[in-house]
Design an enzyme around this catalytic site. Structure first.
Site, PDB file in Angstrom:
ATOM      1  N   TRP A 103       2.790   4.187   1.793  1.00 34.31           N
ATOM      2  CA  TRP A 103       2.839   3.325   0.611  1.00 34.31           C
ATOM      3  C   TRP A 103       3.909   3.762  -0.362  1.00 34.31           C
ATOM      4  O   TRP A 103       4.591   2.922  -0.975  1.00 34.31           O
ATOM      5  CB  TRP A 103       1.462   3.277  -0.064  1.00 34.31           C
ATOM      6  CG  TRP A 103       0.491   2.559   0.802  1.00 34.31           C
ATOM      7  CD1 TRP A 103      -0.432   3.110   1.638  1.00 34.31           C
ATOM      8  CD2 TRP A 103       0.398   1.144   0.972  1.00 34.31           C
ATOM      9  NE1 TRP A 103      -1.090   2.119   2.314  1.00 34.31           N
ATOM     10  CE2 TRP A 103      -0.612   0.902   1.921  1.00 34.31           C
ATOM     11  CE3 TRP A 103       1.068   0.061   0.410  1.00 34.31           C
ATOM     12  CZ2 TRP A 103      -0.970  -0.381   2.329  1.00 34.31           C
ATOM     13  CZ3 TRP A 103       0.708  -1.217   0.805  1.00 34.31           C
ATOM     14  CH2 TRP A 103      -0.290  -1.432   1.759  1.00 34.31           C
ATOM     15  N   ASP A 174       1.665   4.618  -8.620  1.00 38.32           N
ATOM     16  CA  ASP A 174       0.754   3.762  -7.859  1.00 38.32           C
ATOM     17  C   ASP A 174      -0.543   4.544  -7.653  1.00 38.32           C
ATOM     18  O   ASP A 174      -0.589   5.475  -6.862  1.00 38.32           O
ATOM     19  CB  ASP A 174       1.392   3.392  -6.509  1.00 38.32           C
ATOM     20  CG  ASP A 174       0.455   2.568  -5.634  1.00 38.32           C
ATOM     21  OD1 ASP A 174      -0.669   2.241  -6.072  1.00 38.32           O
ATOM     22  OD2 ASP A 174       0.851   2.252  -4.492  1.00 38.32           O
ATOM     23  N   LYS A 198     -10.021  -0.624  -3.943  1.00 36.56           N
ATOM     24  CA  LYS A 198     -10.535   0.642  -3.421  1.00 36.56           C
ATOM     25  C   LYS A 198     -11.584   1.214  -4.385  1.00 36.56           C
ATOM     26  O   LYS A 198     -12.759   1.254  -4.049  1.00 36.56           O
ATOM     27  CB  LYS A 198      -9.388   1.606  -3.149  1.00 36.56           C
ATOM     28  CG  LYS A 198      -8.536   1.103  -1.953  1.00 36.56           C
ATOM     29  CD  LYS A 198      -7.105   1.560  -1.991  1.00 36.56           C
ATOM     30  CE  LYS A 198      -6.178   0.764  -1.114  1.00 36.56           C
ATOM     31  NZ  LYS A 198      -6.381   0.842   0.317  1.00 36.56           N
TER      32      LYS A 198
END
Lengths: 365, 365
Positions: A103, A174, A198
């Site tokens: 990511w 992030d 999440k």
């Protein structure tokens, strides 16, 4: 209730059952309105109360000072990967990205698409398959960088920055996969962004927390309005129709988190879960091989490990499923097992898994 | 159930109660998975079935041929306002926009931000407060335009294109407020886009239907990935985590729509609702003044009218509320009353309102 499984999915992931029950109870009649919350205008006072409560709970739980704006947007981390450079990096400003996983690399690539050579990699552990985080001595921060971007938890690889990168630059981060896992000081952050799916709620809601000086740096009057952070900030995330039901579930999750003692209590649970799980891995280190090479970098949100063979891995997944545990299959590029233990996974859930792992190691080790 | 109100909100708006009940029943345990659908990975087969069914039902209900892609995105019509010119109009291609209301004007302004003089207004009725649509003779289509953009229903002003604009150009159309109100031939459309929160489901899901030749025209390799239609099309709207719960509710709404006879049956209901409501307005034309000046342009989704005074307007809204009807206050820039009668509003709901309007006119007229 009786049929609920133990959910170890990496995201979308399990949510606190109290938050879901609250939604179920009032799905056809929210707060005496005679409507589902998803049927109410985003300009109506009944929705507005939910919106404001979600924002206020975020501020309260995270201890966000008044010089930050809290935004509720759409498009997940992916759209933020683009919006950040589009707003901040098109006019020559420079930034450093630390790439520590799948990511983090995507965030860097998206920034390069927009800003080209104005963004650079301050460090990368790709040569080691991202199986550890860079050490402080490996960070090469550009003195001209306006910020350093990093990914606080690497969902795919199972590493996590327990101490944030050593730099005096503002962070852009992030935090999709570990936001609100513990209390921390937000003041060094220029931007924190996180897809909700999440630790916070359903997919389709993106939380963005932006310091006022970063908002002021946004030079984006030629961008389509939805892509401009300033417009969302000025309109309190009501410039366009927000994802109202997703924000309502976020509100329910945050209210539940507050009721159980806030982020301190959540951190204590997460640390217990980590001790149990990594304790088991270390005890059976000949059978369960950790993907992550540095113990200090181990994630308390995603735990990756391998079994001695692919056959045993498949058996592990299917037997776990028979025992009411799902979502354990590793990420496709890595294989093995990934246990995602986000906030809604309880200590008891992890005990159940660890008991199963002990048994499994004894039987097959 | 007993406490449900009649919901005339302009969006987010009422949804079929069967679709909501289905969601309520399985909110903690979707299809025997032991999880809420919002807790399931978007890569899991249980979610995939929902995703595919939502796409297939969209194709079936609308009769979409195989040379179109159906996408499920985020950001509402607002983000589409930007994505369309970013993908199609940055390299010199030209387009015409017909501006017929608040939202059509926003679409045009966003396109101009990106494409400047490559986009022009093919017609506008702004001088008449958008109280009617342009006539065929008023359309000035640029022969070089690659498409003509229009807004099929003007939510704020209450006008609707019953016959689409007369042009042989492909259409690009914001159908947010009337998609699936009736069957129509999609073949002349290059792009149809719609925020879900009026006729389709909750806010936070955007339906985009794109003809293959339009997809091929997208020249956007330098754009952040989330903004590229081609990537979403190649990945079947699973490039990033989609808004899974919103798509699930969309699936429930579409399955319900199919069960009651599809778009033909829905159109028949919508026409009955329009006859009842406009019949009442015409009968009491001295008391209820329509905002729209041309009867042929009257919307069957949003009906705007004025009462003789602001006091009576306020009384109308509050008495309607006492009688279990909400969402009737007019849009802030126009005032008066707006009745939004999207697909989920039943003929009986409208009968109840019309009875109330008859009474109200008699008592106060």
């Amino acid at each position: 209730m009786t049929n609920r499984v133990i959910n170890f999915y990496a995201g979308p992931a399990g949510l606190p059952v109290d938050a879901l029950k609250r939604a179920q109870d009032e799905l056809l009649d929210f707060a005496g309105t005679g409507m589902s919350v998803m049927e109410i205008s985003h300009r109506a006072k009944e929705y507005d109360a939910v919106h404001e409560e979600a924002l206020a709970l975020t501020r309260e739980l995270m201890g966000i000072p008044s010089n930050f704006k809290v935004l509720l947007l759409q498009g997940g981390a992916h759209l933020s990967f683009g919006m950040i450079p589009l707003n901040l990096l098109r006019k020559g400003r420079k930034a450093d990205y630390i790439t520590t996983g799948n990511w983090a690399e995507k965030a860097f690539k998206e920034a390069k698409l927009v800003a080209g050579d104005n963004v650079r990699e301050a460090a990368s552990t790709k040569a080691e398959k991202f199986a550890r985080l860079p050490k402080a001595s490996e960070l090469q921060i550009n003195p001209e960088a306006a910020f350093v971007h990093f990914t606080s938890n690497n969902t795919v690889e199972g590493t996590q920055w327990h101490d944030f990168p050593k730099t005096d630059k503002p962070y852009v981060c992030d935090m999709s996969s570990d936001i609100m896992w513990r209390p921390f000081d937000v003041n060094q952050f220029g931007i924190i962004y996180a897809g909700a799916q999440k630790n916070l709620g359903p997919s389709g809601v993106t939380l963005v927390i932006m310091r006022d000086d970063f908002l002021e740096m946004c030079e984006a009057q030629d961008l389509p309005s939805y892509l401009r952070f300033k417009i969302h900030a000025e309109k309190n995330s009501l410039y366009n129709t927000p994802p109202t039901f997703g924000i309502y579930i976020l509100r329910n999750v945050l209210a539940y988190n507050k009721s159980i003692g806030g982020l301190k209590a959540i951190e204590a649970n997460n640390r217990k879960k980590g001790e149990l799980l990594y304790g088991c891995l270390d005890k059976h280190a000949g059978f369960y091989k950790s993907f992550v090479t540095e113990k200090a970098d181990r994630s308390l949100m995603n735990v990756d490990f391998f079994l001695p063979s692919e056959e045993l891995t498949a058996t592990f997944v299917s037997e776990a499923k028979k025992n009411g545990m799902v979502g354990l299959k590793g990420y496709r590029d890595i294989g093995g097992i990934r246990v995602s233990t986000y906030n809604a996974v309880t200590v008891d859930n992890v005990k159940t898994l660890v008991d199963f792992m002990e048994e499994f190691a004894k039987k097959n080790g």
